[in-house]
Design an enzyme around this catalytic site. Structure first.
Site, PDB file in Angstrom:
ATOM      1  N   ILE A   1      -5.024  -3.819   5.194  1.00 25.56           N
ATOM      2  CA  ILE A   1      -3.813  -4.625   5.060  1.00 25.56           C
ATOM      3  C   ILE A   1      -4.210  -5.923   4.369  1.00 25.56           C
ATOM      4  CG2 ILE A   1      -2.102  -5.977   6.327  1.00 25.56           C
ATOM      5  CD1 ILE A   1      -2.070  -3.803   8.436  1.00 25.56           C
TER       6      ILE A   1
ATOM      7  N   LYS B   1      -0.181 -10.366   1.960  1.00 26.95           N
ATOM      8  CA  LYS B   1       1.093  -9.674   2.229  1.00 26.95           C
ATOM      9  C   LYS B   1       1.627 -10.048   3.613  1.00 26.95           C
ATOM     10  CE  LYS B   1       1.608  -7.036  -1.466  1.00 26.95           C
ATOM     11  NZ  LYS B   1       2.755  -7.134  -2.354  1.00 26.95           N
TER      12      LYS B   1
ATOM     13  N   CYS C   1       8.450  -0.777   9.820  1.00 23.69           N
ATOM     14  CA  CYS C   1       7.615   0.017   8.927  1.00 23.69           C
ATOM     15  C   CYS C   1       8.066   1.461   9.169  1.00 23.69           C
ATOM     16  CB  CYS C   1       6.122  -0.225   9.182  1.00 23.69           C
ATOM     17  SG  CYS C   1       5.585   0.045  10.885  1.00 23.69           S
TER      18      CYS C   1
END
Length: 167
Positions: A78, A82, A102
């Site tokens: 990840i 972001k 998600c």
């Protein structure tokens, strides 16, 4: 749509003005309408289905999508930037009420909520406990490590637009 309200998988209130869930399906739209959302924050890189986009448009719900890849060994991590971008959107009260999601509402959503909890000054043990509650039986050590090492100083919060619960 029938009259039965069905929340998306893994739905919960995170704190005042912020909700979390798995990917909403058509059967969840009646429930989502009751939340009077101002925004959704999908953490998926894929385009959203037309039915969701139409629902969001019809209900004046802003789509604040931040495409975050899953945290899977050995090659996909990840990206910190972001999550920082998603946190900045999440911490702007002008976007509340907002729904984070998600695919399953477990890993990427769990990482974002975990980083939010760091901003809220939760202990790491409490953050991991909450992460496990939603990610079981597939909790990922990499997600917990990401949360632990995430640098919240990289997140910019504009004072006039931060939520009242953020000190």
């Amino acid at each position: 749509m029938d009259d039965i309200l069905r929340p998306p998988e893994n739905f919960a209130m995170v704190c005042s003005g912020i909700f979390r869930s798995g990917f909403p399906a058509e059967k969840n739209l009646g429930f989502l309408k009751t939340l009077n959302l101002r925004a959704v924050l999908p953490l998926v890189p894929e385009e959203l289905p037309d039915i969701l986009l139409s629902f969001y448009k019809e209900n004046n719900i802003a789509v604040l999508q931040v495409g975050v890849p899953g945290n899977k060994e050995p090659f996909v991590d990840i990206p910190d930037d972001k999550i920082a971008e998603a946190l900045e959107k999440l911490l702007d009260a002008r976007n509340h009420p907002v729904l984070i999601h998600c695919n399953k509402g477990k890993h990427r959503t769990g990482c974002l909520v975990g980083c939010l909890r760091k901003v809220q000054k939760w202990s790491h043990a409490s953050i991991c406990d909450e992460y496990h509650r939603y990610a079981q039986p597939k909790a990922r050590a990499l997600d917990q490590q990401f949360i632990e090492l995430f640098d919240i100083s990289a997140v910019r919060v504009l004072p006039p637009h931060r939520p009242a619960w953020l000190l």
